[in-house]
Structures are given as C-alpha cells and as structure tokens.
Scaffold this motif. Sequence first.
Motif, PDB file in Angstrom:
ATOM      1  N   GLU A 177      -4.601   2.885  -6.486  1.00 10.97           N
ATOM      2  CA  GLU A 177      -5.615   3.943  -6.387  1.00 10.97           C
ATOM      3  C   GLU A 177      -6.988   3.299  -6.548  1.00 10.97           C
ATOM      4  O   GLU A 177      -7.270   2.646  -7.548  1.00 10.97           O
ATOM      5  N   GLN A 178      -7.825   3.474  -5.528  1.00  9.56           N
ATOM      6  CA  GLN A 178      -9.145   2.838  -5.525  1.00  9.56           C
ATOM      7  C   GLN A 178     -10.130   3.635  -6.389  1.00  9.56           C
ATOM      8  O   GLN A 178     -10.257   4.844  -6.235  1.00  9.56           O
ATOM      9  N   ASP A 179     -10.839   2.937  -7.258  1.00  5.25           N
ATOM     10  CA  ASP A 179     -11.962   3.537  -7.976  1.00  5.25           C
ATOM     11  C   ASP A 179     -13.287   3.020  -7.442  1.00  5.25           C
ATOM     12  O   ASP A 179     -14.355   3.372  -7.959  1.00  5.25           O
ATOM     13  N   SER A 180     -13.219   2.154  -6.420  1.00  5.31           N
ATOM     14  CA  SER A 180     -14.386   1.724  -5.673  1.00  5.31           C
ATOM     15  C   SER A 180     -13.885   1.421  -4.267  1.00  5.31           C
ATOM     16  O   SER A 180     -12.685   1.494  -3.993  1.00  5.31           O
ATOM     17  N   PHE A 181     -14.785   1.092  -3.375  1.00  2.47           N
ATOM     18  CA  PHE A 181     -14.412   0.862  -1.984  1.00  2.47           C
ATOM     19  C   PHE A 181     -13.575  -0.411  -1.877  1.00  2.47           C
ATOM     20  O   PHE A 181     -14.094  -1.522  -1.920  1.00  2.47           O
ATOM     21  N   GLY A 182     -12.242  -0.236  -1.808  1.00  2.87           N
ATOM     22  CA  GLY A 182     -11.329  -1.361  -1.656  1.00  2.87           C
ATOM     23  C   GLY A 182     -10.932  -2.066  -2.928  1.00  2.87           C
ATOM     24  O   GLY A 182     -10.323  -3.141  -2.872  1.00  2.87           O
ATOM     25  N   GLY A 183     -11.237  -1.477  -4.118  1.00  2.00           N
ATOM     26  CA  GLY A 183     -10.878  -2.177  -5.338  1.00  2.00           C
ATOM     27  C   GLY A 183     -10.971  -1.336  -6.586  1.00  2.00           C
ATOM     28  O   GLY A 183     -10.861  -0.110  -6.540  1.00  2.00           O
ATOM     29  N   THR A 184     -11.161  -2.018  -7.745  1.00  2.00           N
ATOM     30  CA  THR A 184     -11.182  -1.413  -9.081  1.00  2.00           C
ATOM     31  C   THR A 184      -9.888  -0.644  -9.314  1.00  2.00           C
ATOM     32  O   THR A 184      -9.868   0.572  -9.447  1.00  2.00           O
ATOM     33  N   PHE A 185      -8.784  -1.390  -9.352  1.00  2.00           N
ATOM     34  CA  PHE A 185      -7.460  -0.796  -9.518  1.00  2.00           C
ATOM     35  C   PHE A 185      -7.067  -0.720 -10.993  1.00  2.00           C
ATOM     36  O   PHE A 185      -7.555  -1.484 -11.825  1.00  2.00           O
ATOM     37  N   ASP A 186      -6.160   0.197 -11.295  1.00  2.00           N
ATOM     38  CA  ASP A 186      -5.604   0.380 -12.638  1.00  2.00           C
ATOM     39  C   ASP A 186      -4.093   0.224 -12.527  1.00  2.00           C
ATOM     40  O   ASP A 186      -3.445   0.990 -11.809  1.00  2.00           O
ATOM     41  N   LYS A 187      -3.518  -0.776 -13.231  1.00  2.00           N
ATOM     42  CA  LYS A 187      -2.068  -0.997 -13.099  1.00  2.00           C
ATOM     43  C   LYS A 187      -1.256   0.199 -13.573  1.00  2.00           C
ATOM     44  O   LYS A 187      -0.104   0.383 -13.151  1.00  2.00           O
ATOM     45  N   ASN A 188      -1.835   1.043 -14.420  1.00  2.00           N
ATOM     46  CA  ASN A 188      -1.135   2.239 -14.882  1.00  2.00           C
ATOM     47  C   ASN A 188      -1.105   3.339 -13.830  1.00  2.00           C
ATOM     48  O   ASN A 188      -0.507   4.399 -14.048  1.00  2.00           O
ATOM     49  N   GLN A 189      -1.758   3.111 -12.693  1.00  2.29           N
ATOM     50  CA  GLN A 189      -1.682   4.029 -11.566  1.00  2.29           C
ATOM     51  C   GLN A 189      -1.095   3.345 -10.332  1.00  2.29           C
ATOM     52  O   GLN A 189      -1.082   3.927  -9.247  1.00  2.29           O
ATOM     53  N   SER A 190      -0.592   2.122 -10.515  1.00  2.00           N
ATOM     54  CA  SER A 190      -0.018   1.389  -9.392  1.00  2.00           C
ATOM     55  C   SER A 190       1.360   1.957  -9.049  1.00  2.00           C
ATOM     56  O   SER A 190       2.047   2.538  -9.891  1.00  2.00           O
ATOM     57  N   PHE A 191       1.746   1.782  -7.794  1.00  2.00           N
ATOM     58  CA  PHE A 191       3.030   2.280  -7.325  1.00  2.00           C
ATOM     59  C   PHE A 191       4.099   1.223  -7.517  1.00  2.00           C
ATOM     60  O   PHE A 191       3.861   0.023  -7.342  1.00  2.00           O
ATOM     61  N   LEU A 192       5.297   1.667  -7.858  1.00  2.00           N
ATOM     62  CA  LEU A 192       6.455   0.796  -8.059  1.00  2.00           C
ATOM     63  C   LEU A 192       7.630   1.445  -7.343  1.00  2.00           C
ATOM     64  O   LEU A 192       8.045   2.542  -7.709  1.00  2.00           O
ATOM     65  N   GLY A 193       8.117   0.812  -6.287  1.00  2.00           N
ATOM     66  CA  GLY A 193       9.199   1.405  -5.503  1.00  2.00           C
ATOM     67  C   GLY A 193       8.976   1.183  -4.021  1.00  2.00           C
ATOM     68  O   GLY A 193       8.388   0.169  -3.617  1.00  2.00           O
ATOM     69  N   GLU A 194       9.437   2.134  -3.186  1.00  2.00           N
ATOM     70  CA  GLU A 194       9.414   1.985  -1.735  1.00  2.00           C
ATOM     71  C   GLU A 194       8.503   3.033  -1.098  1.00  2.00           C
ATOM     72  O   GLU A 194       8.513   4.201  -1.489  1.00  2.00           O
ATOM     73  N   ILE A 195       7.728   2.609  -0.120  1.00  2.00           N
ATOM     74  CA  ILE A 195       6.924   3.512   0.703  1.00  2.00           C
ATOM     75  C   ILE A 195       7.184   3.177   2.168  1.00  2.00           C
ATOM     76  O   ILE A 195       7.205   2.004   2.553  1.00  2.00           O
ATOM     77  N   GLY A 196       7.370   4.203   2.982  1.00  2.00           N
ATOM     78  CA  GLY A 196       7.589   3.994   4.414  1.00  2.00           C
ATOM     79  C   GLY A 196       7.183   5.212   5.219  1.00  2.00           C
ATOM     80  O   GLY A 196       6.754   6.238   4.682  1.00  2.00           O
ATOM     81  N   ASP A 197       7.330   5.092   6.524  1.00  2.00           N
ATOM     82  CA  ASP A 197       7.048   6.181   7.470  1.00  2.00           C
ATOM     83  C   ASP A 197       5.675   6.818   7.225  1.00  2.00           C
ATOM     84  O   ASP A 197       5.549   8.039   7.143  1.00  2.00           O
ATOM     85  N   VAL A 198       4.665   5.978   7.111  1.00  2.00           N
ATOM     86  CA  VAL A 198       3.304   6.471   6.870  1.00  2.00           C
ATOM     87  C   VAL A 198       2.660   6.830   8.206  1.00  2.00           C
ATOM     88  O   VAL A 198       2.559   5.985   9.109  1.00  2.00           O
ATOM     89  N   HIS A 199       2.227   8.071   8.323  1.00  2.00           N
ATOM     90  CA  HIS A 199       1.537   8.540   9.524  1.00  2.00           C
ATOM     91  C   HIS A 199       0.361   9.405   9.097  1.00  2.00           C
ATOM     92  O   HIS A 199       0.483  10.217   8.173  1.00  2.00           O
TER      93      HIS A 199
END
Length: 238
Positions: free
Chosen positions: A155-177
């Motif tokens: 999850e971006q808190d600035s344009f392209g960065g400033t991430f928080d590992k407590n909001q990071s995704f863990l698992g699988e993501i697919g079929d993005v449209h």
Amino acid sequence: MALCFLLLISILGAVCQATNMDGQVFLFPNESIVNYVTLNQELNVPLKSFTACLRAFTELTRDYSLLSMNSPKRDNALLLFHKNSPDKPIAIHVDGQEMRFRATLNALERRHICGTWDSSSGVTQLWLNGKPLARKVMKRGAAIQTPLKMILGQEQDSFGGTFDKNQSFLGEIGDVHVWDHVLSPADIQQVFLNNKHLNGNVISWRDLPFEINGDVLIEPVQKGVCEDQALTACQCKI
C-alpha cells in the motif's frame, strides 16, 4: 518468453514485456516492504469511472493491500484494501476517500473481488465471488488524476513508495483486470467465471507489462476438482 519468465523468478527487479499471465499467479511469500509488483501501464487521461477485479488467496486477517494506485498529488487514488474488521472487511478508496463494505469472509477461501465506481453518480459497489454487495455513493463528480503508479503487494503512502510491512500482502494474487468504465452485472459475472474474452482495457492479466521487485514468485494456479468442471453448473468459490 520462457527465458523472460525464468529471469523474473530468479532476478530481483526484473522487467518483462507485456506477458500473458493466464493460468499464473504472483506469490508473495513473506511480510516485507520490498516485495511488490509494479504494473507498467500508461494511462494518460483521468479516470472518471472504473471496474477493478482480481483474485486473492491468503490466510491473512490483518490489514493488507490488494491493489494500490497513487498519483503524485493524491494518496489512495484507487485502492482495494482489506481491513482487520469482522463487520466491514473490504474497502474501496477513490481519490483519497474510503468506503467500506459489509461482508463475511472465509479465511481459507479463494476470493474474486471487483470494485466499481462511476463519477457522474458516485455509485460505488463491491462484488465478492460474483455476488453484488449493497451500492453506496462517494466522490460524485471527482476524477482519478494521472499519472498513476499501480502496485500489487504493498500500500503506497507516497507515489510509488513509503510502504508498511504490516499492510503488505502475503499469499497469491492473479487475474488482475482494470477497465475505464463500469462493467454490467452480466459482464462482472463472466469475469468471475474467467471468460477469456473479457479483458481490462487499462490493465489486462492476459497482456500484462510488469516489474517484480524483491521476492515475488510466478506460480501456476492450483485448481480444485470443481474448477475443472463447468463453473456455471458447479459455481465454485474461486
């Protein structure tokens, strides 16, 4: 193209030309601020409506980002986000404003999530595994300004960065449209059923330019017995 896939899996920050990701997922193996995927899609005009869909499979119950889009002047220009909330666990953010939706989630279930928004009416809706949740209204008359940085896994808190590992995704993501308009209910149902003729005109999983950062794997989709049968008859949770 096979060589490019191998490089993506083995080299951090690898870049590939637009790739058909059908039958594949991005696997985010650990909690971090360095593991994410940038979707390198140019969008030159503001978004005045959208449909954003993806599939996710995770055991996480805490907050995490599904799809994050930021502009240089607006945090959470478009964001699909899971909240650690028993009552309203999924949120859509548009132009910096949050709208949360009531749903019951099974932690071990594959989820197909679609969010829609139309500027002219402000109508905002969430679809979960092909089923619509209650329509709501926000940001009537607004527009999502470009350029947009589009990221999976953080999850971006600035344009392209400033991430928080407590909001990071863990698992699988697919079929993005992602589309630049609101799909009809019939079309959203077809996207849920994985109709290969329905592809996003902003982001298409079957023609995806992307960059992997950190430790993110590309793995084949694991299908259950039901998913190998006719979905219209079986109505799997996928």
